[in-house]
Design a protein around this motif. Structure first.
Motif: not given
Length: 370
Positions: A162, A165, A168, A170
């Motif tokens: 998390d 993420r 940014s 991913i």
């Protein structure tokens, strides 16, 4: 691709433990004969150069002798990282591996990631995504920068995924679990079967303490407060303080003595520390690795910091953040003695002990796609 050629960079105690687990998984993968072989070339930066903090870990954990030891040793962050960069760049330029594997958040981690990225070599970051959200910590800068240099980010927890993420990140992110948990499960019985590493300790009757982070050792007032707190706790339960060389030097330079009731010991091998933690009443530390090891072993932990990257241990009530507050330190001990600091028995936020296997699968998939 018949063989994936990896260069692994390690330099400090926690990295030796993690690398041992992953190297065993590489060997198991090769023995199984499924997919491409994995060839590992091991570079030790020499960040930890004391025998008890380096070579004994290689011996106990069954890690192959490093192919190269840069022998960097101590120094300021800039000096140490620069020496590592120089040595690692030379090695990587000559070998041109398929990827570089780095662990955790030390200067060795950043140097390995940066040297690889500058040469266009993909970076695999084991223990990606951790955040303390305190940019005054050198470790926080190292882990954030390394994550943003990496191509394959192997995360120990859902929270780490998390965190990436939100930044940014991913692509290339894999939730694998924690290899330190793999290692502890692999070595725990061996540690508990061995002779007690220190004489005169009653199981469940002492606190095990370590202090090594620069924020605590290089700040005289913080170090003085921590030693005072350990002394206050020692009036209730004996304290074993395993002294990091940095801490001993800082105490000597400041004229600080080990408090009465606190037993100072030199650095100890991995298996000895596992045994001492397993049999302690509780663990007092500023080490990220020991916070987790205490959690894995079901021992309450008091962390001598105001924040932690291992937030799951705090959320589950197994870890208390005290900083250098003496009242918080003695209050924690009182709560431990009342039985109020226990670990939920079914909590497994760090995986099932098969993280290294998942990491091998992720490496093979990532570098053999297409």
């Amino acid at each position: 691709m018949e063989t994936i050629r990896l260069t692994t960079v390690v330099g400090a105690r926690p990295q030796f433990i993690k690398a041992a687990a992953l190297s065993r998984a590489f060997a198991a993968h090769n023995a199984a004969g499924r997919g491409p072989a994995i060839a590992e070339y091991l570079v030790h930066t020499g960040q930890h150069y004391d025998h008890a903090m380096s070579q004994t870990f290689f011996d106990e954990l069954g890690i192959a002798e490093p192919d190269v030891n840069l022998g960097v040793g101590s120094g300021s962050h800039g000096t140490q990282t620069a020496r590592m960069l120089e040595g690692l760049e030379r090695i990587l330029a000559a070998r041109r591996p398929d990827a570089v594997v780095v662990y955790g958040d030390t200067n060795s981690t950043l140097a390995g990631g940066l040297a690889a990225a500058k040469l266009g070599v993909p970076v695999v970051h084991v223990e990606a995504g951790l955040r303390s959200f305190d940019k005054a910590m050198p470790e926080e800068l190292n882990r954030v920068l390394t994550d943003h240099l990496s191509n394959l980010l192997l995360c120990p927890t859902r929270a780490a995924v998390d965190n990436l993420r939100r930044e940014s990140l991913i692509r290339g992110v894999v939730l694998a679990g924690d290899v330190m948990y793999d290692s502890l499960l692999h070595h725990r019985e061996q540690a508990l079967r061995a002779a007690p590493p220190l004489a005169g300790l009653t199981p469940g009757g002492y606190l095990l303490a370590t202090v090594h982070r620069a924020a605590n050792t290089d700040d005289g007032e913080r170090l003085k407060a921590i030693l005072s707190g350990l002394g206050a706790m020692a009036r209730t339960a004996p304290v074993v303080l395993v002294l990091h060389p940095r801490t001993r030097r800082a105490m000597e330079s400041l004229g600080l003595a080990v408090p009465e009731g606190v037993r100072a010991e030199p650095p100890l091998p991995y298996l000895a520390m596992v045994r001492l933690q397993a049999e302690a009443l509780g663990v007092v530390t500023d080490s990220g690795g020991m916070q987790k090891e205490a959690f894995f072993l079901g021992r309450p932990c008091l962390t001598l910091r105001e924040e932690t990257e291992w937030t799951e241990t705090v959320d589950l009530g197994a870890n208390t953040l005290a900083g250098t507050d003496n009242a918080a330190m003695t209050g924690w001990l009182a709560a431990v003695l009342r039985g109020e600091r226990t670990l939920p028995g079914d909590a497994r936020p760090y995986g099932d002990g098969r993280a290294a296997e998942r990491m091998v699968e992720a490496v093979v998939e990532h570098f053999c796609r297409g």
